[in-house]
Write a protein that holds these residues in place. Structure first.
Motif, mmCIF file in Angstrom:
data_model
loop_
_atom_site.group_PDB
_atom_site.id
_atom_site.type_symbol
_atom_site.label_atom_id
_atom_site.label_comp_id
_atom_site.label_asym_id
_atom_site.label_seq_id
_atom_site.Cartn_x
_atom_site.Cartn_y
_atom_site.Cartn_z
ATOM 1 N N ILE A 34 0.865 -1.182 0.000
ATOM 2 C CA ILE A 34 0.000 0.000 0.000
ATOM 3 C C ILE A 34 0.897 1.227 0.000
ATOM 4 N N ILE A 35 0.764 2.040 -1.033
ATOM 5 C CA ILE A 35 1.583 3.244 -1.159
ATOM 6 C C ILE A 35 0.676 4.468 -1.189
ATOM 7 N N GLY A 36 1.262 5.631 -0.973
ATOM 8 C CA GLY A 36 0.473 6.858 -1.027
ATOM 9 C C GLY A 36 1.076 7.946 -0.160
ATOM 10 N N ASP A 214 2.809 -8.642 -5.405
ATOM 11 C CA ASP A 214 1.933 -9.179 -6.438
ATOM 12 C C ASP A 214 0.967 -8.089 -6.895
ATOM 13 N N ARG A 215 0.608 -7.223 -5.925
ATOM 14 C CA ARG A 215 -0.353 -6.151 -6.214
ATOM 15 C C ARG A 215 0.056 -4.906 -5.440
ATOM 16 N N VAL A 216 -0.104 -3.760 -6.083
ATOM 17 C CA VAL A 216 0.207 -2.465 -5.451
ATOM 18 C C VAL A 216 -1.074 -1.643 -5.419
ATOM 19 N N VAL A 217 -1.346 -1.042 -4.248
ATOM 20 C CA VAL A 217 -2.556 -0.227 -4.057
ATOM 21 C C VAL A 217 -2.120 1.194 -3.735
ATOM 22 N N PHE A 218 -2.583 2.159 -4.529
ATOM 23 C CA PHE A 218 -2.260 3.564 -4.282
ATOM 24 C C PHE A 218 -3.465 4.252 -3.644
ATOM 25 N N ILE A 219 -3.268 4.741 -2.418
ATOM 26 C CA ILE A 219 -4.340 5.425 -1.679
ATOM 27 C C ILE A 219 -4.012 6.907 -1.585
ATOM 28 N N ASP A 220 -4.996 7.725 -1.866
ATOM 29 C CA ASP A 220 -4.816 9.174 -1.734
ATOM 30 C C ASP A 220 -6.150 9.787 -1.330
ATOM 31 N N GLY A 221 -6.116 10.641 -0.317
ATOM 32 C CA GLY A 221 -7.340 11.319 0.122
ATOM 33 C C GLY A 221 -8.419 10.376 0.599
ATOM 34 N N GLY A 222 -7.995 9.217 1.162
ATOM 35 C CA GLY A 222 -8.970 8.293 1.744
ATOM 36 C C GLY A 222 -9.670 7.379 0.763
ATOM 37 N N VAL A 223 -9.207 7.366 -0.505
ATOM 38 C CA VAL A 223 -9.787 6.447 -1.491
ATOM 39 C C VAL A 223 -8.675 5.734 -2.249
ATOM 40 N N LEU A 225 -7.083 5.096 -5.502
ATOM 41 C CA LEU A 225 -7.123 5.706 -6.829
ATOM 42 C C LEU A 225 -6.654 4.738 -7.914
ATOM 43 N N GLU A 226 -5.786 3.806 -7.516
ATOM 44 C CA GLU A 226 -5.262 2.881 -8.523
ATOM 45 C C GLU A 226 -4.753 1.628 -7.833
ATOM 46 N N GLN A 227 -4.980 0.482 -8.457
ATOM 47 C CA GLN A 227 -4.370 -0.756 -7.964
ATOM 48 C C GLN A 227 -4.178 -1.711 -9.122
ATOM 49 N N GLY A 228 -3.154 -2.532 -8.982
ATOM 50 C CA GLY A 228 -2.861 -3.499 -10.033
ATOM 51 C C GLY A 228 -1.511 -4.127 -9.779
#
Length: 251
Positions: A34-36, A214-223, A225-228
């Motif tokens: 989880i990045i952001g 295996d998967r990266v999740v980008f969180i910004d402003g509490g949502v 925005l992108e994952q894959g």
């Protein structure tokens, strides 16, 4: 198989809406990073997943069992026996959280013996093997104050593994470490990934997230925005905000 499922999670602190509507699943054997941005909701999501914070709305399940549910009045409730769910996961904090007055061995043995009520000698044998695997065999009788930051973080990883969790969470596991020590901790996490340990890692180490996930999740402003896949998020970025964030890291 879903080990963790979080659906439509919302969490506010006063008027500050930190998680706005996040849905997130982790499958067995998967490594999710989880990045952001700071303050974007990454650590709060992790704290909600590990039951350190309560959610305001949404559903959480572990291994298909409901942690949260809605009663007949539509009120969000938590399952009565949360300790049952806490056995499914381990958590490694950024600042180690070791007991200073316990030796390394006692730090890692304490929870399996006192919480899981397992046989002390069997636990001791397993913990010594884990310490050896982490390159800490000679530190079993040492105290946390006698260890480097990297060694303390490796002890805290052993402590989490000693509980035999189905999933391991890391909250910025290297943020308290200098670059040299960061490398030794990331090497340990990479080895766990190679063994197909299910992990969720909140990290600001982009190269590491790209290499190990295996998967990266980008969180910004509490949502979200992108994952894959790392390739999709880091190379074929679709979202402009993600692109800006990654440019700041790569520049």
């Amino acid at each position: 198989m879903n080990i963790l499922s979080m659906e439509n999670i919302k969490k506010s602190f006063g008027s500050n809406e930190v998680l706005k509507d996040i849905s997130f699943k982790v499958n067995k054997g998967e490594v999710v990073s989880i990045i952001g941005t700071s303050g974007g909701g990454k650590s709060t999501l992790l704290r909600c997943a590990t039951l350190l914070e309560t959610i305001d709305d949404g559903t959480i399940t572990y291994m298909g069992e409901d942690v949260t549910y809605y009663d007949q009045n539509g009120k969000l409730c938590y399952a009565k026996d949360l300790n049952h769910f806490k056995k499914f996961f381990g958590l490694v904090f950024q600042n180690f959280n070791l007991f200073p007055h316990f030796s390394v061995l006692k730090n890692v043995m304490d929870a399996p013996v006192t919480v899981l009520k397992r046989d002390r000698e069997e636990v001791k044998k397993e913990c010594l093997e884990l310490l050896d695997k982490m390159g800490l065999a000679d530190k079993a009788t040492a105290y946390p104050c006698e260890l480097s930051g990297g060694q303390q973080q490796r002890v805290s990883i052993v402590r989490a593994l000693a509980m035999k969790p189905d999933i391991l969470f890391f909250d910025e596991p290297t943020s308290a470490l200098d670059p040299e020590l960061t490398g030794e901790v990331l090497k340990v996490i990479k080895a766990l990934a190679d063994e197909k340990m299910t992990m969720v890692i909140v990290t600001h180490e982009m190269a590491f997230a790209r290499a190990v996930s295996d998967r990266v999740v980008f969180i910004d402003g509490g949502v979200i925005l992108e994952q894959g896949t790392p390739e999709e998020v880091f190379v074929n970025t679709k979202n402009e905000r993600t692109r800006q964030f990654l440019q700041n890291y790569n520049s």
